[in-house]
Write a protein that holds these residues in place. Structure first.
Motif, short mmCIF file in Angstrom:
data_model
loop_
_atom_site.label_atom_id
_atom_site.label_comp_id
_atom_site.label_asym_id
_atom_site.label_seq_id
_atom_site.Cartn_x
_atom_site.Cartn_y
_atom_site.Cartn_z
N PHE A 1 -105.95 19.10 82.76
CA PHE A 1 -104.65 18.52 82.46
C PHE A 1 -104.52 17.05 82.85
CE2 PHE A 1 -103.62 23.04 82.44
CZ PHE A 1 -103.00 23.10 81.20
N ALA B 1 -97.19 28.32 93.40
CA ALA B 1 -98.11 27.18 93.37
C ALA B 1 -98.79 27.09 92.01
CB ALA B 1 -99.15 27.30 94.47
N GLY B 2 -99.31 28.21 91.53
CA GLY B 2 -100.00 28.21 90.25
C GLY B 2 -99.08 27.79 89.12
N THR C 1 -106.50 36.69 89.52
CA THR C 1 -107.64 36.56 90.44
C THR C 1 -107.16 36.32 91.87
OG1 THR C 1 -107.77 34.24 89.76
CG2 THR C 1 -109.37 35.72 88.80
N ALA C 2 -106.15 35.46 92.03
CA ALA C 2 -105.65 35.20 93.38
C ALA C 2 -105.08 36.48 93.99
CB ALA C 2 -104.59 34.10 93.35
N GLN D 1 -97.15 39.54 105.34
CA GLN D 1 -97.86 38.27 105.13
C GLN D 1 -98.42 38.18 103.72
OE1 GLN D 1 -101.04 37.64 107.88
NE2 GLN D 1 -99.65 37.18 109.57
N MET E 1 -109.11 27.03 89.84
CA MET E 1 -108.06 26.07 90.15
C MET E 1 -108.47 24.66 89.71
SD MET E 1 -105.15 25.97 91.05
CE MET E 1 -103.81 25.92 92.17
N LEU F 1 -96.16 32.71 97.15
CA LEU F 1 -96.57 31.31 97.16
C LEU F 1 -97.62 31.04 96.09
CD1 LEU F 1 -96.82 30.41 100.95
CD2 LEU F 1 -95.32 29.40 99.24
N VAL F 2 -98.55 31.99 95.95
CA VAL F 2 -99.61 31.84 94.95
C VAL F 2 -99.03 31.69 93.56
CG1 VAL F 2 -101.30 33.21 93.69
CG2 VAL F 2 -101.58 32.85 96.13
N LEU G 1 -98.09 23.97 89.47
CA LEU G 1 -99.22 23.07 89.24
C LEU G 1 -99.50 22.91 87.76
CD1 LEU G 1 -101.75 23.95 92.06
CD2 LEU G 1 -100.71 21.73 91.59
N LEU G 2 -99.54 24.04 87.05
CA LEU G 2 -99.86 23.96 85.63
C LEU G 2 -98.71 23.37 84.83
CD1 LEU G 2 -101.91 27.11 84.70
CD2 LEU G 2 -102.62 24.75 84.98
N VAL H 1 -97.65 35.41 100.81
CA VAL H 1 -98.72 34.59 100.22
C VAL H 1 -98.77 34.79 98.70
CG1 VAL H 1 -101.21 34.21 100.12
CG2 VAL H 1 -100.07 34.52 102.32
N LEU I 1 -106.69 22.25 86.89
CA LEU I 1 -106.17 20.91 87.18
C LEU I 1 -106.89 19.85 86.35
CD1 LEU I 1 -105.91 21.12 91.07
CD2 LEU I 1 -104.03 21.09 89.44
N VAL J 1 -107.82 38.61 95.18
CA VAL J 1 -108.37 38.06 96.43
C VAL J 1 -107.49 38.45 97.61
CG1 VAL J 1 -108.82 35.93 97.69
CG2 VAL J 1 -109.57 36.15 95.33
N ILE J 2 -106.17 38.30 97.44
CA ILE J 2 -105.26 38.64 98.54
C ILE J 2 -105.35 40.12 98.87
CG2 ILE J 2 -102.82 38.80 99.18
CD1 ILE J 2 -102.39 36.27 97.43
N SER K 1 -106.62 31.57 98.24
CA SER K 1 -106.76 32.76 97.41
C SER K 1 -107.22 32.42 96.00
CB SER K 1 -105.43 33.51 97.30
OG SER K 1 -104.79 33.56 98.52
N PHE K 2 -106.97 31.19 95.57
CA PHE K 2 -107.42 30.82 94.23
C PHE K 2 -108.93 30.59 94.24
CE2 PHE K 2 -102.99 29.22 94.07
CZ PHE K 2 -102.56 29.93 92.98
N PRO K 3 -109.64 31.24 93.33
CA PRO K 3 -111.07 30.90 93.24
C PRO K 3 -111.18 29.41 92.91
CG PRO K 3 -110.55 32.86 91.94
CD PRO K 3 -109.24 32.27 92.38
N ALA L 1 -102.46 30.79 100.70
CA ALA L 1 -102.21 30.87 99.26
C ALA L 1 -103.25 30.04 98.50
CB ALA L 1 -100.81 30.37 98.93
N LEU M 1 -105.22 33.06 86.53
CA LEU M 1 -105.13 32.42 87.85
C LEU M 1 -104.44 33.34 88.85
CD1 LEU M 1 -104.09 28.65 87.83
CD2 LEU M 1 -106.03 29.73 88.94
N ARG N 1 -99.34 29.88 105.75
CA ARG N 1 -99.21 30.69 104.53
C ARG N 1 -99.60 29.87 103.30
NH1 ARG N 1 -98.29 33.98 108.13
NH2 ARG N 1 -100.55 33.76 108.08
#
Lengths: 299, 320
Positions: free
Chosen positions: A152, B25-26, B295-296, B14, A145, B21-22, B29-30, B18, A149, B299-300, A139-141, A136, B292, A132
Motif C-alpha cells: 500500500f 490494528a489490522g 492467522t493472528a 489477556q 503484515m 487489538l489485533v 493499518l490496511l 489481544v 503494508l 497464533v493467539i 501475533s501477526f506473521p 498483538a 490477517l 498487550r
C-alpha cells in the motif's frame, strides 16, 4: 548537585578497562562470532567501495552478453538475462540491502528502547497497554503484515525501512523492559530518586545507559532480521524496485532461468545467507560475552 | 499466590484483549494506508468519478471509520467476512478453500522437523562440544538465516531441474485423478523447505533444555542408582526437557505461517499464503483482512493453549 554523583551509571563504577577486558576475552573465544565480525567488515567495505571495486556498471544492459556463464566474457560471476554483470550487481545490491538493514535496525532499536524503558519504569496502565500492544503485533506473521503494508505504500528505501521497523520493534521492547524491571529496584536508582532526580532523568541518565549491552545484542540481531525481511519483500516484488538491485529482487525472475543460467539464482542467495548468518552469529557472541550465565548452554 | 483457575482466567482475558487489538490494528493499518480499499477501482480507466463515489458508497467506505470497524467486527464474529472484491465470492469460503492445503503443508513440515530436531538436539546435548554438536550448531544458525524462498528455489533446481526426481510445484499432477503417491511426491520439496526453519529451532531448544536437565540432581541420582545411559536420557531427562518445548510450538507459529506463505508462492501450492500474495495484487481488501486476522487469531489461540498446557503440567510457571 554536581558534586554528588551517586547515580552515575554503575556500569562505569569500578574499573571500566577491566570490564572491557573481560568482555573482550569472552568475545574472542566465540570463534564463529569473530569470523562473522570479520565477514561483516568485509561486506561493509565491499558495499562502501562498490563503485570502485565493481568492474562494470551494474545497470548497463548488453544483450550480446546475455546469460554469459561465470568467467566468460570478463564476467567473474556471469551475466543475467539482460547481460548485466552479476558481480557488479551483487556489490551494488549489497549496498542497498545493508543500508536497509542498518536503517531499519536504528529505527527498531530507538522505538524499542524508548517503549521498553517507559513500560518497565512507569509500569501500571502504560505497561499493560504497551504489553498487550506488543502481544498483538507479535501475533501477526511478520511476512503477512509486511506484505500488507508494503503493497500500500510506494516502495522506496525509506518506506522499506519504516515498515520493517514497524513489524520488528516488539522483541527489543520486551528485552529492554525486562532489563529495566530488574534495574529499577536497585539501590542506585533509589539513591537517584532520593536525591530528587525526575523520572525522565532517571530513565535517560541511569536506566537506559545500563541497557547498552542488551541493546547491542538486539541491534545486531535486528540487522539480520531486517536484511532477511527486505529480501523476502523485494523477492515478492513489493520491495526495492528494478533497475535498482537488492539481493532480494535479483532473485525475482530467477525461477524462470534455472535451466539456462543457474548462477543468476545462486549467488544473490549465497550473499543473503552469508550476511544474515554473520549478523546472527555476532549477536550470539555478544550475548555470550555480556552475559556469563548464558555461556554454559552454548558451544 | 494464584491458583490454576485464576491463572487460566487471567490468560484467557489477556488473549481476548489481544484479539481485539489485533483486529483493530489490522483493520486500521490496511484502511488508513494510501490507496485504501477502493484503490483498485480508481485504477480502471473506464471509471468515472460518479461511478467511484457510488462504489465507495455501496462498499460502505464513506461511513466514519469506527462505524466501519464495528460493522466489520460484528460480521466477522458471526462468520460474515464480506465478499471478495476480485470475484464477489464469500470471503469465508474463499479462505476455507485454501486452508486444507496449508494445514497439510504445515503439519508435514512440523512432524519431520520435530523428529529430526529432537534427535539432533538430544545427540548434541549428550555429546556436547563434539564435532556433531559443532556442526549442528553451525547448521542450525545457517538454517535460521537462509531465506526460505531461496532454499525452495535451490531445492527445485537440484531435485527437479538437475536430477528430475521430484516435481517442481503444484499439489498434484495437473489433470490427473487423485492418487496418494502422487500427492506425497509433490509434498516432499515444499514440506522439506518449510521444515528446515523449524528443525533449526527445535534442535537448538532441545539441546539447551536437555543440557539444563542433565545437570539436575535427580539425573545424577538416577545414574548413581545404576540406570543405563539410554534410559537416563530418554526416560528421565527427555521427559522433563520436553515440557518447555510445548510453548515453543506456540511461539513458532508466526514464523511458520510466514515460511508457509513463501513456500506456497515458490511451489505454486494452493494454500492461504499464496491466496494472500494474489489478493495483494488485486487489493482484495476483505480477503487480506480475513487472512490477517485469521492467522493472528490462530497464533493467539496457539500460544494460549501452549501456556495453559504448560501451566497444567508444571506448577512452577504460575507463580513466576
Amino acid at each position: 548537585m554536581s558534586a554528588v554523583v551517586v547515580g552515575a551509571a554503575p556500569g562505569k563504577v569500578g574499573a571500566p578497562e577491566a570490564l572491557a577486558g573481560i568482555f573482550w576475552a569472552r568475545f574472542v573465544r566465540h570463534r564463529p562470532a569473530v569470523i562473522s565480525a570479520l565477514m561483516i567488515a568485509l561486506l561493509g567495505l565491499a558495499s562502501i567501495f562498490a563503485g570502485a571495486i565493481a568492474m562494470r556498471d551494474p545497470l548497463r544492459i548488453d544483450m550480446s552478453h546475455k546469460f554469459a556463464p561465470p568467467l566468460a566474457k570478463g564476467h567473474l560471476l556471469g551475466a543475467d538475462e539482460l547481460g548485466r554483470d552479476v558481480l557488479s550487481r551483487l556489490l551494488h545490491a549489497g549496498r542497498i540491502s545493508l543500508t536497509v538493514g542498518f536503517a531499519a535496525m536504528a529505527v527498531t532499536v530507538i522505538v524499542g528502547a524508548v517503549l521498553g524503558t517507559l513500560a518497565g519504569y512507569v509500569r501500571g496502565a502504560v505497561d499493560t497497554v504497551l504489553l498487550r500492544l506488543t502481544d498483538a503485533m507479535l501475533s501477526f506473521p511478520p511476512i503477512f503484515m509486511l506484505l500488507a503494508l508494503a503493497a500500500f505504500v510506494r516502495p522506496s528505501l525509506a518506506s522499506m525501512t519504516v515498515i520493517i521497523a514497524v513489524t520488528s520493534w516488539m522483541d527489543v521492547t520486551r528485552m529492554v523492559r525486562g532489563q529495566i524491571l530488574t534495574l529499577r529496584e536497585q539501590e542506585f536508582v533509589t539513591g537517584a530518586r532520593g536525591l530528587g532526580a525526575s523520572g525522565a532523568r532517571i530513565m535517560a541518565r541511569h536506566l537506559l545507559p545500563n541497557t547498552v549491552g542488551i541493546i547491542a545484542v538486539a541491534a545486531t540481531l535486528s540487522v539480520a532480521r531486517a536484511i532477511l525481511l527486505e529480501s523476502y519483500i523485494s523477492f515478492l516484488g513489493y520491495g526495492i524496485q528494478p533497475p535498482l538491485a537488492s539481493w532480494g529482487n535479483m532473485l525475482n525472475n530467477a525461477q524462470s532461468y534455472f535451466a539456462t543460467a543457474p548462477w543468476v539464482a545462486i549467488f544473490p542467495g549465497v550473499m543473503i545467507t552469508l550476511a544474515v548468518t554473520s549478523f546472527n552469529f555476532l549477536g550470539d557472541g555478544l550475548r555470550d560475552a555480556l552475559d556469563p550465565r548464558h555461556v554454559r548452554s552454548r558451544s | 499466590m494464584e491458583g490454576l483457575k485464576q491463572y487460566f482466567a487471567r490468560r484467557v482475558i489477556q488473549a481476548v484483549v489481544v484479539l481485539g487489538l489485533v483486529s483493530l490494528a489490522g483493520f486500521s493499518l490496511l484502511h488508513l494506508a494510501p490507496g485504501g480499499p477502493a484503490a483498485i477501482y480508481a485504477l480502471s480507466p473506464t471509471m468515472s468519478a460518479e461511478d467511484l463515489d457510488r462504489i465507495t458508497h455501496e462498499l460502505g467506505l464513506d461511513r466514519p471509520i469506527h462505524v466501519q470497524y464495528l460493522s466489520w467486527a460484528k460480521g466477522f464474529l458471526s462468520g460474515n467476512w464480506g465478499r471478495s472484491y476480485r470475484d464477489g465470492r464469500v470471503v469465508l469460503e474463499v479462505i476455507a478453500d485454501r486452508v486444507p492445503a496449508t494445514v497439510v503443508l504445515m503439519l508435514s513440515a512440523f512432524s519431520v522437523a520435530l523428529l529430526l530436531g529432537l534427535a539432533s538436539g538430544i545427540v548434541s546435548a549428550v555429546r556436547q562440544y563434539s564435532l556433531f554438536d559443532h556442526l549442528a550448531t553451525l547448521g542450525a544458525m545457517v538454517a535460521l538465516s537462509i531465506p526460505t524462498f531461496w532454499l525452495g528455489l535451490m531445492a527445485i533446481y537440484v531435485f527437479s531441474e538437475l536430477l528430475h526426481t521430484l516435481p517442481p510445484g503444484n499439489i498434484g499432477t495437473v489433470g490427473a485423478p487423485f492418487a496418494l503417491a502422487d500427492r506425497l511426491r509433490h509434498l516432499i520439496l515444499p514440506a522439506g523447505t518449510l521444515g528446515v526453519v523449524m528443525v533449526a529451532t527445535w534442535s537448538r531448544y532441545t539441546r539447551a533444555a536437555m543440557l539444563d536437565v542433565i545437570g539436575e540432581d535427580y539425573i545424577r541420582t538416577a545414574r548413581a542408582k545404576g540406570v543405563t545411559q539410554g534410559r537416563v536420557i530418554l526416560r528421565h531427562a527427555l521427559r522433563n526437557a520436553l515440557i518447555p518445548l510445548v510453548t515453543l510450538a506456540g511461539l513458532q507459529l508466526p514464523l511458520v505461517f510466514s515460511g508457509a506463505l513463501v513456500t506456497e508462492t515458490i511451489f505454486t501450492w494452493p494454500g492461504m499464503g499464496r491466496l494472500f500474495v494474489d489478493s495483494i495484487g488485486y487489493r482484495d481488501y476483505p480477503v487480506l483482512m480475513g487472512i490477517l486476522v485469521l492467522t493472528a487469531t490462530l497464533v493467539i489461540l496457539g500460544n494460549l493453549v501452549a501456556d495453559l498446557v504448560y501451566a497444567a503440567i508444571d506448577p512452577r510457571v504460575r507463580h513466576s
